[in-house]
Motif scaffolding. Structure first.
Motif, PDB file in Angstrom:
ATOM      1  N   GLY B 172       0.923  -1.084  -0.160  1.00 14.08           N
ATOM      2  CA  GLY B 172       0.391   0.318   0.327  1.00 14.08           C
ATOM      3  C   GLY B 172       0.977   1.506   0.008  1.00 14.08           C
ATOM      4  N   SER B 173       2.178   0.920   0.040  1.00 12.49           N
ATOM      5  CA  SER B 173       3.029   2.306   0.060  1.00 12.49           C
ATOM      6  C   SER B 173       2.942   3.419  -1.355  1.00 12.49           C
ATOM      7  N   GLY B 174       2.482   2.561  -2.306  1.00 12.13           N
ATOM      8  CA  GLY B 174       1.888   3.233  -3.510  1.00 12.13           C
ATOM      9  C   GLY B 174       0.935   4.275  -3.519  1.00 12.13           C
ATOM     10  N   ILE B 175      -0.337   3.625  -2.718  1.00 12.84           N
ATOM     11  CA  ILE B 175      -1.409   4.545  -2.241  1.00 12.84           C
ATOM     12  C   ILE B 175      -1.382   5.896  -1.147  1.00 12.84           C
ATOM     13  N   MET B 176       0.070   5.510  -0.554  1.00 13.44           N
ATOM     14  CA  MET B 176       0.363   6.123   0.871  1.00 13.44           C
ATOM     15  C   MET B 176       0.693   7.766   0.417  1.00 13.44           C
ATOM     16  N   LEU B 177       2.202   6.907  -0.777  1.00 15.33           N
ATOM     17  CA  LEU B 177       2.888   8.123  -1.841  1.00 15.33           C
ATOM     18  C   LEU B 177       1.814   9.121  -2.480  1.00 15.33           C
ATOM     19  N   GLY B 178       0.712   8.279  -3.145  1.00 18.39           N
ATOM     20  CA  GLY B 178       0.315   9.355  -4.157  1.00 18.39           C
ATOM     21  C   GLY B 178      -0.828  10.295  -3.392  1.00 18.39           C
ATOM     22  N   LEU B 179      -0.986   9.438  -2.404  1.00 18.96           N
ATOM     23  CA  LEU B 179      -1.742  10.082  -1.220  1.00 18.96           C
ATOM     24  C   LEU B 179      -1.215  11.569  -0.924  1.00 18.96           C
ATOM     25  N   PHE B 180       0.201  11.231  -0.104  1.00 16.10           N
ATOM     26  CA  PHE B 180       0.457  12.485   0.226  1.00 16.10           C
ATOM     27  C   PHE B 180       1.284  13.439  -0.855  1.00 16.10           C
ATOM     28  N   MET B 181       1.389  13.036  -1.700  1.00 16.73           N
ATOM     29  CA  MET B 181       1.727  13.626  -3.022  1.00 16.73           C
ATOM     30  C   MET B 181       0.306  14.395  -3.400  1.00 16.73           C
ATOM     31  N   GLY B 182      -0.696  14.181  -3.189  1.00 18.06           N
ATOM     32  CA  GLY B 182      -1.775  14.480  -3.404  1.00 18.06           C
ATOM     33  C   GLY B 182      -2.170  16.251  -2.145  1.00 18.06           C
ATOM     34  N   ALA B 183      -2.275  15.544  -1.491  1.00 18.75           N
ATOM     35  CA  ALA B 183      -2.027  16.442   0.045  1.00 18.75           C
ATOM     36  C   ALA B 183      -1.021  17.645  -0.573  1.00 18.75           C
ATOM     37  N   LEU B 184       0.198  16.972  -0.722  1.00 14.53           N
ATOM     38  CA  LEU B 184       0.858  18.253  -1.379  1.00 14.53           C
ATOM     39  C   LEU B 184       0.915  19.184  -1.704  1.00 14.53           C
ATOM     40  N   ALA B 185       0.265  19.077  -3.005  1.00 12.41           N
ATOM     41  CA  ALA B 185       0.199  19.707  -4.210  1.00 12.41           C
ATOM     42  C   ALA B 185      -1.211  20.441  -4.022  1.00 12.41           C
ATOM     43  N   LEU B 186      -2.042  19.876  -2.660  1.00 12.76           N
ATOM     44  CA  LEU B 186      -3.101  20.851  -2.253  1.00 12.76           C
ATOM     45  C   LEU B 186      -2.871  21.287  -1.356  1.00 12.76           C
ATOM     46  N   SER B 187      -1.612  21.375  -0.818  1.00 13.50           N
ATOM     47  CA  SER B 187      -1.172  22.607   0.333  1.00 13.50           C
ATOM     48  C   SER B 187      -0.372  23.313  -0.077  1.00 13.50           C
ATOM     49  N   HIS B 188       0.484  23.547  -0.926  1.00 16.93           N
ATOM     50  CA  HIS B 188       1.557  24.627  -1.202  1.00 16.93           C
ATOM     51  C   HIS B 188       1.983  23.664  -2.841  1.00 16.93           C
ATOM     52  N   THR B 189       1.633  23.852  -3.735  1.00 21.46           N
ATOM     53  CA  THR B 189       1.064  24.013  -5.107  1.00 21.46           C
ATOM     54  C   THR B 189       2.998  23.501  -5.361  1.00 21.46           C
ATOM     55  N   SER B 190       3.408  24.667  -5.195  1.00 18.76           N
ATOM     56  CA  SER B 190       4.928  24.906  -5.803  1.00 18.76           C
ATOM     57  C   SER B 190       5.941  23.861  -5.319  1.00 18.76           C
ATOM     58  N   LYS B 191       5.458  23.306  -3.944  1.00 14.08           N
ATOM     59  CA  LYS B 191       6.457  22.426  -3.579  1.00 14.08           C
ATOM     60  C   LYS B 191       6.206  20.565  -3.818  1.00 14.08           C
ATOM     61  N   LEU B 192       5.293  20.962  -4.657  1.00 16.19           N
ATOM     62  CA  LEU B 192       5.198  19.595  -5.652  1.00 16.19           C
ATOM     63  C   LEU B 192       6.384  19.067  -6.256  1.00 16.19           C
ATOM     64  N   LEU B 193       6.649  20.390  -6.355  1.00 15.76           N
ATOM     65  CA  LEU B 193       7.753  19.967  -7.623  1.00 15.76           C
ATOM     66  C   LEU B 193       8.793  19.703  -7.129  1.00 15.76           C
ATOM     67  N   TYR B 194       9.412  19.704  -5.809  1.00 14.63           N
ATOM     68  CA  TYR B 194      10.556  19.463  -4.643  1.00 14.63           C
ATOM     69  C   TYR B 194      10.057  18.041  -4.820  1.00 14.63           C
ATOM     70  N   GLY B 195       9.093  17.461  -4.144  1.00 15.27           N
ATOM     71  CA  GLY B 195       8.590  15.894  -4.316  1.00 15.27           C
ATOM     72  C   GLY B 195       8.799  15.593  -5.454  1.00 15.27           C
ATOM     73  N   VAL B 196       8.267  15.872  -6.780  1.00 15.32           N
ATOM     74  CA  VAL B 196       8.739  15.609  -7.839  1.00 15.32           C
ATOM     75  C   VAL B 196      10.151  14.943  -8.184  1.00 15.32           C
ATOM     76  N   VAL B 197      10.786  15.992  -8.047  1.00 15.74           N
ATOM     77  CA  VAL B 197      12.133  15.535  -8.027  1.00 15.74           C
ATOM     78  C   VAL B 197      12.526  14.223  -7.139  1.00 15.74           C
ATOM     79  N   PHE B 198      12.105  14.735  -6.317  1.00 15.37           N
ATOM     80  CA  PHE B 198      13.169  13.814  -5.117  1.00 15.37           C
ATOM     81  C   PHE B 198      12.780  11.835  -5.301  1.00 15.37           C
ATOM     82  N   VAL B 199      11.258  12.101  -5.816  1.00 19.13           N
ATOM     83  CA  VAL B 199      10.512  10.572  -6.400  1.00 19.13           C
ATOM     84  C   VAL B 199      12.090  10.157  -7.095  1.00 19.13           C
ATOM     85  N   ALA B 200      12.089  11.470  -8.003  1.00 21.14           N
ATOM     86  CA  ALA B 200      13.099  10.776  -9.263  1.00 21.14           C
ATOM     87  C   ALA B 200      14.507  10.683  -9.585  1.00 21.14           C
TER      88      ALA B 200
END
Lengths: 126, 547
Positions: B172-200
């Motif tokens: 279920g880690s993929g679902i958790m990762l997706g939910l946290f990424m979604g929450a990040l996007a809807l909390s402070h959208t510009s920080k999503l970029l940091y999340g995406v880069v870190f995943v990469a």
């Protein structure tokens, strides 16, 4: 099976009780001028919104994650899902001021369903 | 005896007591927005209140966007919705609840970081945690006091993203990762970029170290789909509003518009231990990959102001005490572990005790950052007071929803988002012009004025399906876009009766007197604020004269 259920409920209930107690005492100390009732209400609100749904959502991982970590991450997962769900459900017309009653219950239900489904997948083991 | 849990409870209590308890005069609820020290704090508070009043965030509250009623709710909404949920569930006022969410988020961020570090070294985690007290050292504290709330909540979810990657082998880690990424996007959208880069980056690390698995790939793919679904609507708005108004430009920025910037040197002597931690971490890279990568990554993100990220680089620095605490803890542990085995645990807690004392500022040592006790000189009430709050409440409840309000000079009105508490379209006098008129000893109908509003996203509205227009670009000749206003065009006029410079308040009252002479009626007053109803709207409501 029944005793396994009881044991699980007892263990998780005990952990929840400890978290609730610590939360209440810490809030009472940090905000001692507000008194017992306000601290109690806040503690219960945090439990209701985040801790209980979080514990249930990640209950299926109880053998993989240490309990404190599970409660912490579960609570934040619950916070994330609540924030997202409250936004979208509000957009489709359900007034946000009632979400605190309904959404945590929905998460509790989802957590229980995931846990039971996961247990069944494992052949009925809890 | 396992003392880890009591230790965690102690640190949690300390952080809560020091961070928000002390700031809030140890009260969980207040009679008005308390310890709000800058305009941006009110920006978040009034937005949350607007959502609660409307029952949804379909539209931006009109009084935030110059009175437009069709502006889409464009701001990342998770903070506001969590505030509303907590306020309703706990019974504390929304202005307290939404602020409290921010502190809880910061505390949670510290404990998730603890969990990340603990997964590689329990001892380093125990040693690292006291550093989270520095969230409330002077420069980090600014993030709370000056309203970088959405960023703090977003960064908490960013750290949860780091955690989900660390635990990517869990079911279920993929679902958790997706939910946290979604929450990040809807909390402070510009920080999503940091999340995406870190995943990469993390994926690349797994690839290089031959740990990349199909399970990881599938988990990330699932997370991407889930986060994409969650954030699609908001991203659509973001791209056509924020991004249009604030396009990326390569600029080197070393100024944060007067906000104190956290520098690495602010860690002082701690840098020594952190440097040891970096070296120790690199030598144990394979074992310590995630916390090491998080620390280095967020350190570099903090310097992205040199590649055009500006404020989006300075904000992560606010949480450096959390991101970098791994280095501090590991550095200390690298030294302590050379002690004889039976002395290690006592030494560890001894060192924890020493740093707790130092971080709490019990003994001020030059070069050691410490907790900033903002309430040392007394309660920090902030910009709002009971008189203004009473006036704003009156305006919001007793005037027609489409009423226009003009604010004459008030000492705190330069932090203009607080005016949104009137919940009415508003305009305020520009103090320089006001003072110039006073110096000229003249009373006039027109004053150079400011129409405070949130201009960050251009005031987006739906033009057609999926297509967004911006009032800010298209309606610049409208009533709310002028630089000079005739006071007589407003329904209500607000005057402060008291000021740090009493001459300004007296001038206010002189104008009020003239308006009353022309038929304006007293609508509300208390010891500090006077509200007149203009009964000659559009007509001659002030006699222009000199005195």
């Amino acid at each position: 099976m029944k005793s396994a259920h009881s044991e699980l409920v007892r263990e998780e209930g005990k952990a929840l009780g400890i978290v609730a107690g610590v939360l209440f005492v810490v809030l009472l100390v940090a905000f001692y001028k507000s008194g017992v009732i306000v601290a109690l209400r806040m503690a219960l609100a945090l439990l209701w919104l985040f801790v209980v749904p979080g514990m249930l959502l990640l209950l299926f991982l109880r053998e993989k994650l240490q309990r404190m970590e599970r409660i912490l991450i579960g609570s934040l997962l619950s916070a994330g899902v609540l924030g997202i769900a409250s936004y979208y459900i509000g957009l489709i017309g359900f007034n946000v001021n009632y979400h605190y009653l309904v959404l945590p219950l929905a998460l509790d239900g989802a957590g229980i369903i995931v846990f039971l489904w996961h247990s069944k997948k494992k052949g009925g083991e809890l | 005896m396992n003392i880890e849990k009591p230790y965690l409870a102690l640190i949690f209590a300390l952080l809560l007591f020091l961070g928000v308890g002390s700031l809030w005069d140890h009260r969980l609820q207040h009679d008005f927005p308390y310890a709000y020290l800058a305009s941006d704090t009110f920006q978040q508070q009034t937005r949350a209140q607007g959502i609660a009043d409307a029952g949804s965030y379909a539209h931006e509250p009109p009084y935030i966007v110059k009175g437009y009623t069709d502006v889409i709710g464009y701001y990342p909404p998770v903070l506001h919705h969590l505030g509303i949920l907590l306020g309703n569930a706990s019974g504390i006022p929304l202005y307290d609840a939404v602020y409290f969410v921010v502190f809880l988020a910061a505390l949670a961020a510290a404990f998730v970081m603890y969990a990340i570090i603990r997964s590689v070294s329990r001892e380093a985690a125990l040693l690292a945690l006291p550093m989270s007290i520095l969230l409330f050292s002077d420069k980090s504290y600014i993030g709370f006091l000056w309203g970088h709330w959405a960023s703090i909540v977003g960064q908490m979810f960013l750290i949860c993203v780091f955690w989900a990657l660390l635990r990517h082998e869990l079911e279920g880690s993929g679902i958790m990762l997706g939910l946290f990424m979604g929450a990040l996007a809807l909390s402070h959208t510009s920080k999503l970029l940091y999340g995406v880069v870190f995943v990469a980056l993390y994926g690349a690390y797994l690839l290089v170290t031959a740990q990349f698995t199909k399970k990881f790939l599938m988990g990330v793919a699932l997370a991407a789909v889930l986060a994409g679904i969650i954030s699609a609507y908001n991203l659509l708005i973001f791209v056509q509003s924020f991004q249009v108004i604030n396009p990326y430009t390569f600029t080197i920025s070393t100024d944060w518009g007067g906000t104190p910037i956290f520098y690495l040197t602010d860690f002082g002597i701690l840098l020594l231990f952190m440097a040891i931690g970096v070296v120790a971490g690199i030598t144990l890279f394979r074992k310590m990959a995630v916390p090491l990568m998080v620390g280095i990554f967020m350190l570099l993100v903090g310097y992205a102001n040199y590649i055009g990220f500006g404020i989006r680089a300075f904000q992560p620095r606010l949480l450096w005490p959390v991101y970098l605490m791994f280095f501090f803890g590991l550095g200390l542990w690298a030294l302590i572990r050379y002690a004889p085995e039976k002395f290690r645990l006592p030494s560890l807690f001894g060192v924890v005790g020493v740093f707790l004392v130092l971080f709490l500022g019990m003994f001020a040592i030059p070069g050691v950052p410490a907790y900033y006790d903002i309430s040392e000189q007394g309660p920090v009430q902030g910009l709002m007071d009971s008189w203004h709050w009473e006036a704003f409440q009156w305006l919001s409840k007793n005037t027609p929803a489409d009423a226009k309000v003009y604010f004459f000079y008030g000492d705190v009105y330069d932090q203009d988002a607080l005016l949104r508490n009137a919940k009415r379209t508003h305009v305020q006098v520009i103090p320089e012009d006001f003072v110039a008129r006073l110096q000229n000893r003249s009373i006039t109908r027109t004053y150079q004025s400011d129409t405070p509003a949130d201009h960050g996203a251009g005031m987006p509205y739906w033009k057609s399906f999926g297509k967004i227009g911006l009032h800010q670009r298209e309606d610049i000749n409208g009533f709310m876009w002028q630089r000079e206003y005739d006071v007589c065009d407003f329904d209500y006029v607000v005057f402060d009766k008291a000021s740090r410079q009493q001459a300004l308040a007296q001038y206010n009252l002189l104008i009020a007197q003239d308006m009353a002479g022309k038929g304006a009626s007293l609508a509300f007053q208390n010891d500090v604020v006077l509200v007149l109803k203009n009964n000659a709207k559009g007509g001659d409501c002030i006699e222009e004269r000199t005195f």
